[in-house]
Design a protein around this motif. Structure first.
Motif, PDB file in Angstrom:
ATOM      1  N   GLY A   1       3.332   4.033  -4.639  1.00 21.70           N
ATOM      2  CA  GLY A   1       2.481   4.994  -5.330  1.00 21.70           C
ATOM      3  C   GLY A   1       3.151   6.338  -5.460  1.00 21.70           C
ATOM      4  O   GLY A   1       4.330   6.509  -5.137  1.00 21.70           O
TER       5      GLY A   1
ATOM      6  N   ASN B   1      -3.456   5.098  -2.593  1.00 28.93           N
ATOM      7  CA  ASN B   1      -3.925   3.960  -1.792  1.00 28.93           C
ATOM      8  C   ASN B   1      -4.400   4.386  -0.408  1.00 28.93           C
ATOM      9  O   ASN B   1      -4.821   3.548   0.371  1.00 28.93           O
ATOM     10  CB  ASN B   1      -2.810   2.919  -1.637  1.00 28.93           C
TER      11      ASN B   1
ATOM     12  N   ASP C   1       0.823  -1.222   0.000  1.00 29.10           N
ATOM     13  CA  ASP C   1       0.000   0.000   0.000  1.00 29.10           C
ATOM     14  C   ASP C   1       0.849   1.261   0.000  1.00 29.10           C
ATOM     15  O   ASP C   1       0.366   2.331  -0.359  1.00 29.10           O
ATOM     16  CB  ASP C   1      -0.941   0.027   1.208  1.00 29.10           C
TER      17      ASP C   1
END
Length: 144
Positions: free
Chosen positions: A93, A117, A90
């Motif tokens: 990004g 996320n 997670d």
């Protein structure tokens, strides 16, 4: 018609419970990263780091670009907390920010960033180098 309304309310309640359960399962971790940034109008940054999450260490790769008024070079070492992640991936990004700053020698940095996320980075650190910037920048983190 009344059965459809009851069914619709039941489905909405179930969706709310599932959503609340997924929020409750989010956890925190710690992070340390090193970023080297240099630029003249267009800037670039690269670095590495480590995410510690649920007792395991995950190596990270850091990269990014900035556009605006940027001149100079610096190295920043951040450490802090990662919130709202369910699994280590997670953290991967793009984290975007706009800002202005200057450093000559050493300077303190504090930043809070969020990715797509929902991962939240709360970082503090020290910047070394000579750099002046007024830019929009994006920082990309990924697991190695």
């Amino acid at each position: 018609m009344k059965i459809l309304s009851v069914l619709r309310v039941g489905l909405l309640a179930l969706a709310a419970l599932i959503g609340a359960g997924s929020i409750a399962s989010a956890a925190d971790g710690s992070i340390s990263i090193r970023i080297v940034k240099a630029g003249f109008v267009v800037g670039g940054s690269a670095g590495d780091g480590v995410l510690t999450f649920q007792g395991r260490r995950y190596p990270l790769s850091v990269g990014g670009l900035s556009y605006g008024f940027t001149f100079g070079a610096s190295e920043t070492r951040f450490h802090g907390r990662v919130r709202n992640i369910r699994r280590a991936s997670d953290i991967s990004g793009v984290y975007a920010q706009g800002g202005a700053g200057a450093a000559l020698g050493k300077g303190a940095q504090v930043v809070v960033l969020t990715n797509q996320n929902g991962a939240i980075l709360e970082l503090s650190g020290e910047q070394k180098g000579v750099i002046v910037s007024l830019d929009l920048s994006g920082l990309a983190l990924s697991l190695k």
